[in-house]
Design a protein around this motif. Structure first.
Motif, PDB file in Angstrom:
ATOM      1  N   PHE A 155      -9.146   0.974 -51.961  1.00  0.00           N
ATOM      2  CA  PHE A 155      -7.857   1.043 -52.639  1.00  0.00           C
ATOM      3  C   PHE A 155      -7.411   2.498 -52.734  1.00  0.00           C
ATOM      4  CE2 PHE A 155     -10.162  -2.561 -54.226  1.00  0.00           C
ATOM      5  CZ  PHE A 155      -9.235  -3.578 -54.432  1.00  0.00           C
ATOM      6  N   LEU A 156      -6.144   2.735 -52.423  1.00  0.00           N
ATOM      7  CA  LEU A 156      -5.522   4.033 -52.640  1.00  0.00           C
ATOM      8  C   LEU A 156      -4.402   3.856 -53.658  1.00  0.00           C
ATOM      9  CD1 LEU A 156      -4.872   7.039 -51.959  1.00  0.00           C
ATOM     10  CD2 LEU A 156      -3.417   6.175 -50.099  1.00  0.00           C
ATOM     11  N   PHE A 157      -4.397   4.714 -54.682  1.00  0.00           N
ATOM     12  CA  PHE A 157      -3.357   4.685 -55.696  1.00  0.00           C
ATOM     13  C   PHE A 157      -2.520   5.951 -55.575  1.00  0.00           C
ATOM     14  CE2 PHE A 157      -6.876   2.188 -57.115  1.00  0.00           C
ATOM     15  CZ  PHE A 157      -6.344   1.111 -57.815  1.00  0.00           C
ATOM     16  N   VAL A 158      -1.193   5.791 -55.472  1.00  0.00           N
ATOM     17  CA  VAL A 158      -0.291   6.934 -55.327  1.00  0.00           C
ATOM     18  C   VAL A 158       0.799   6.868 -56.386  1.00  0.00           C
ATOM     19  CG1 VAL A 158      -0.719   7.042 -52.844  1.00  0.00           C
ATOM     20  CG2 VAL A 158       1.265   5.796 -53.691  1.00  0.00           C
ATOM     21  N   LYS A 159       1.316   8.019 -56.738  1.00  0.00           N
ATOM     22  CA  LYS A 159       2.357   8.059 -57.760  1.00  0.00           C
ATOM     23  C   LYS A 159       3.648   7.440 -57.236  1.00  0.00           C
ATOM     24  CE  LYS A 159       4.342  11.047 -61.287  1.00  0.00           C
ATOM     25  NZ  LYS A 159       4.419  12.398 -61.852  1.00  0.00           N
ATOM     26  N   LYS A 160       4.293   6.710 -58.103  1.00  0.00           N
ATOM     27  CA  LYS A 160       5.551   6.043 -57.752  1.00  0.00           C
ATOM     28  C   LYS A 160       6.653   7.066 -57.483  1.00  0.00           C
ATOM     29  CE  LYS A 160       8.819   2.647 -59.657  1.00  0.00           C
ATOM     30  NZ  LYS A 160       9.140   1.814 -60.847  1.00  0.00           N
ATOM     31  N   LYS A 161       7.491   6.767 -56.506  1.00  0.00           N
ATOM     32  CA  LYS A 161       8.635   7.632 -56.233  1.00  0.00           C
ATOM     33  C   LYS A 161       9.656   7.482 -57.360  1.00  0.00           C
ATOM     34  CE  LYS A 161      10.516   8.031 -52.163  1.00  0.00           C
ATOM     35  NZ  LYS A 161      10.297   9.483 -51.898  1.00  0.00           N
ATOM     36  N   GLU A 162      10.026   8.610 -57.949  1.00  0.00           N
ATOM     37  CA  GLU A 162      11.033   8.606 -59.008  1.00  0.00           C
ATOM     38  C   GLU A 162      11.969   9.786 -58.789  1.00  0.00           C
ATOM     39  OE1 GLU A 162       8.525   8.772 -62.444  1.00  0.00           O
ATOM     40  OE2 GLU A 162       8.583   6.585 -62.706  1.00  0.00           O
TER      41      GLU A 162
ATOM     42  N   ALA B 289       2.994   5.268 -47.904  1.00  0.00           N
ATOM     43  CA  ALA B 289       1.541   5.435 -47.881  1.00  0.00           C
ATOM     44  C   ALA B 289       0.861   4.255 -47.195  1.00  0.00           C
ATOM     45  CB  ALA B 289       1.012   5.613 -49.294  1.00  0.00           C
ATOM     46  N   LYS B 290       1.385   3.050 -47.401  1.00  0.00           N
ATOM     47  CA  LYS B 290       0.836   1.860 -46.739  1.00  0.00           C
ATOM     48  C   LYS B 290       0.947   1.986 -45.224  1.00  0.00           C
ATOM     49  CE  LYS B 290       1.682  -2.314 -48.222  1.00  0.00           C
ATOM     50  NZ  LYS B 290       2.414  -3.494 -48.729  1.00  0.00           N
ATOM     51  N   LYS B 291       2.019   2.586 -44.744  1.00  0.00           N
ATOM     52  CA  LYS B 291       2.222   2.750 -43.307  1.00  0.00           C
ATOM     53  C   LYS B 291       1.289   3.809 -42.721  1.00  0.00           C
ATOM     54  CE  LYS B 291       7.182   1.659 -43.542  1.00  0.00           C
ATOM     55  NZ  LYS B 291       8.540   2.224 -43.355  1.00  0.00           N
ATOM     56  N   ARG B 292       1.079   4.875 -43.486  1.00  0.00           N
ATOM     57  CA  ARG B 292       0.359   6.039 -42.949  1.00  0.00           C
ATOM     58  C   ARG B 292      -1.155   5.947 -43.081  1.00  0.00           C
ATOM     59  NH1 ARG B 292       3.539  11.668 -44.149  1.00  0.00           N
ATOM     60  NH2 ARG B 292       5.671  10.918 -43.868  1.00  0.00           N
ATOM     61  N   PHE B 293      -1.638   5.246 -44.105  1.00  0.00           N
ATOM     62  CA  PHE B 293      -3.070   5.263 -44.390  1.00  0.00           C
ATOM     63  C   PHE B 293      -3.671   3.871 -44.235  1.00  0.00           C
ATOM     64  CE2 PHE B 293      -1.106   8.663 -46.826  1.00  0.00           C
ATOM     65  CZ  PHE B 293      -1.833   9.763 -46.393  1.00  0.00           C
ATOM     66  N   SER B 294      -4.839   3.819 -43.633  1.00  0.00           N
ATOM     67  CA  SER B 294      -5.488   2.539 -43.339  1.00  0.00           C
ATOM     68  C   SER B 294      -6.386   2.099 -44.493  1.00  0.00           C
ATOM     69  CB  SER B 294      -6.300   2.664 -42.046  1.00  0.00           C
ATOM     70  OG  SER B 294      -5.472   3.057 -40.982  1.00  0.00           O
ATOM     71  N   PHE B 295      -5.765   1.784 -45.623  1.00  0.00           N
ATOM     72  CA  PHE B 295      -6.494   1.242 -46.768  1.00  0.00           C
ATOM     73  C   PHE B 295      -6.242  -0.254 -46.872  1.00  0.00           C
ATOM     74  CE2 PHE B 295      -6.733   5.654 -47.904  1.00  0.00           C
ATOM     75  CZ  PHE B 295      -7.871   5.753 -48.708  1.00  0.00           C
TER      76      PHE B 295
ATOM     77  N   LYS C 132      -5.705  -1.800 -49.628  1.00  0.00           N
ATOM     78  CA  LYS C 132      -4.585  -1.930 -50.545  1.00  0.00           C
ATOM     79  C   LYS C 132      -4.101  -0.558 -50.985  1.00  0.00           C
ATOM     80  CE  LYS C 132      -5.040  -6.501 -52.658  1.00  0.00           C
ATOM     81  NZ  LYS C 132      -5.056  -7.251 -53.948  1.00  0.00           N
ATOM     82  N   VAL C 133      -2.774  -0.435 -51.110  1.00  0.00           N
ATOM     83  CA  VAL C 133      -2.164   0.767 -51.671  1.00  0.00           C
ATOM     84  C   VAL C 133      -1.338   0.342 -52.874  1.00  0.00           C
ATOM     85  CG1 VAL C 133      -0.620   2.713 -51.289  1.00  0.00           C
ATOM     86  CG2 VAL C 133      -2.084   1.910 -49.420  1.00  0.00           C
ATOM     87  N   LEU C 134      -1.649   0.933 -54.028  1.00  0.00           N
ATOM     88  CA  LEU C 134      -1.001   0.565 -55.279  1.00  0.00           C
ATOM     89  C   LEU C 134      -0.436   1.811 -55.949  1.00  0.00           C
ATOM     90  CD1 LEU C 134      -3.901  -1.706 -56.581  1.00  0.00           C
ATOM     91  CD2 LEU C 134      -1.803  -2.496 -55.474  1.00  0.00           C
ATOM     92  N   ILE C 135       0.446   1.617 -56.932  1.00  0.00           N
ATOM     93  CA  ILE C 135       0.963   2.765 -57.664  1.00  0.00           C
ATOM     94  C   ILE C 135      -0.077   3.211 -58.696  1.00  0.00           C
ATOM     95  CG2 ILE C 135       3.374   2.176 -57.300  1.00  0.00           C
ATOM     96  CD1 ILE C 135       3.444   1.137 -60.181  1.00  0.00           C
ATOM     97  N   SER C 136      -0.057   4.483 -59.038  1.00  0.00           N
ATOM     98  CA  SER C 136      -1.092   5.069 -59.882  1.00  0.00           C
ATOM     99  C   SER C 136      -1.187   4.428 -61.266  1.00  0.00           C
ATOM    100  CB  SER C 136      -0.844   6.576 -60.038  1.00  0.00           C
ATOM    101  OG  SER C 136      -0.930   7.213 -58.780  1.00  0.00           O
ATOM    102  N   LYS C 137      -0.069   3.909 -61.780  1.00  0.00           N
ATOM    103  CA  LYS C 137      -0.074   3.298 -63.111  1.00  0.00           C
ATOM    104  C   LYS C 137      -1.003   2.084 -63.190  1.00  0.00           C
ATOM    105  CE  LYS C 137       4.478   4.824 -64.676  1.00  0.00           C
ATOM    106  NZ  LYS C 137       5.846   4.417 -65.103  1.00  0.00           N
TER     107      LYS C 137
END
Length: 407
Positions: free
Chosen positions: A73-80, A96-102, A104-109
């Motif tokens: 799992f990769l967690f990234v900050k939401k675009k705001e 991030a889902k397109k660029r990284f082979s995880f 699941k990619v979720l928002i950091s919250k």
């Protein structure tokens, strides 16, 4: 640049080492306040970057292994929009889902709630970071290429320092010339705070004040290396302010340079760093006895640590994503690791004599010399990655002379 497939391969290797029915968690580096509402330039945590190539803060990784099956799992900050107005664009979950082979990619919250849920089912693997440290010992071709790029930029900077008209200038002016080259050639930052230590300042190993006027007749110890795409270089050269070594300076410099060359030639797979250290101390001690800096039998002097007054540090360290790379020197049984193909280490002998040391010949007092190169261990031998950076007395003096005659 390192391809995303290499980051994926690293994660796959790491997941194989992960204990069954356990989880591993990694956090991005935190932002650091410099003062009030200003921050230091952000740099990603090296282990986090090693596994992802992702440079943003407020990000997390979770790896789990259950019944020998793995999930990442990769967690990234939401675009705001408001946050991006002040701090710049974010990649966001979709990109991030397109660029990284995880998996699941979720928002950091969502990180805290998922971590809490998973911890009821899986135990934390406490060896996780150590496993990555071991992986970082052996550099890939892509990593070596980036290290070479960092070293090449650093070469240009050190050569600029040699040619720079230094008399009556200040240490920080020379530092500015060096770091200008770093930025001009695509390095975002230095790999560590540059040391520009003239005269007796060179006898303070981590001198970083860089405030003293450069005096005609003194030497300058310059320990400076840039970072390129997160990969470090670490180079030390010792040069004369006026472009010419005095006789006493030549004598000490020649000892250090001769030792460095001999130790580098010893590097090959299956050699131990302690062997390099031991031979460095023997050679330096013999050289100092010859010059009257130390008196007595070299074996007894070393046994009683008398040589450490003038050479107190180690012969070198691992280098990679960090200038002192976070990689082990011993295995799980506390046995020293031997050199292997793909390791990168520094070699840095030196002699440091305080101006107040009345036990040594007067002509040597106040001289500090270190010479440092970055070495790659190859299949049967070594490659000096920084061999093109001038370090012989003749090359340094010639480079300075040619510059002056062209002014």
């Amino acid at each position: 640049m390192i391809k995303k497939s290499e980051y994926k391969q690293r994660r796959d290797r790491f997941l194989k080492k992960l204990k069954n029915n356990s989880m591993a968690i990694f956090s991005s580096a935190k932002t650091k306040t410099r003062s009030n509402d200003t921050e230091y330039p952000y740099r990603q945590d090296s282990n986090f970057y090693y596994l992802t190539g992702f440079k943003e803060d407020n990000s997390y990784l979770i790896f789990i292994k259950e019944n020998q099956k793995t999930k990442s799992f990769l967690f990234v900050k939401k675009k705001e929009a408001k946050d991006e107005l002040w701090h710049g664009k974010r990649l966001g979950r979709q990109e991030a889902k397109k660029r990284f082979s995880f998996d699941k990619v979720l928002i950091s919250k969502k990180f805290k709630s998922l971590k809490k849920e998973l911890k009821t089912k899986f135990k934390i693997d406490e060896n996780a970071s150590h496993n990555i440290s071991k992986m970082r010992l052996i550099k890939s071709k892509a990593e070596i290429k980036l290290i070479k790029k960092a070293i090449n930029i650093t070469k240009i900077a050190h050569h600029r320092a040699i040619r720079f008209d230094k008399i009556d200038k200040n240490e920080y002016e020379l530092q500015a010339e060096i770091e200008y080259v770093f930025k001009k050639n695509g390095s975002y930052s230095d790999a560590y705070t540059s040391i520009v230590a003239s005269g007796d300042n060179a006898n303070t190993l981590h001198y970083i004040e860089n405030k003293q006027v450069l005096v005609d007749g003194d030497l300058i110890l310059i320990d400076a290396g840039c970072e390129y795409e997160y990969y470090a270089s670490d180079i030390t050269r010792t040069i004369p302010v006026n472009g010419r070594f005095s006789q006493a300076q030549k004598e000490l410099y020649s000892i250090v340079l001769d030792v460095e060359k001999k130790i580098i030639k010893m590097i090959k797979p299956n050699v131990k760093r302690t062997t390099l250290q031991k031979n460095t101390e023997i050679l330096l001690t013999k050289g100092m006895i010859e010059k009257g800096i130390l008196k007595g039998n070299y074996k007894k002097l070393i046994k009683n640590n008398k040589h450490k007054k003038y050479y107190p540090h180690g012969i070198g360290h691992w280098m990679g994503l960090d200038v002192h790379d976070d990689a082990p020197y011993k295995d799980k049984n506390n046995k020293e690791l031997k050199l292997q193909k793909g390791m990168v280490l520094t070699i840095e002998p030196g002699i440091y004599i305080s101006k107040d040391d009345k036990t040594v010949p007067k002509k040597f007092r106040g001289i500090g010399i270190r010479i440092e190169d970055d070495i790659l261990v190859t299949k049967n031998s070594y490659k000096n990655l920084s061999s093109k950076i001038a370090k012989s007395i003749n090359d340094i003096e010639t480079m300075c002379y040619k510059y002056k005659t062209n002014q």
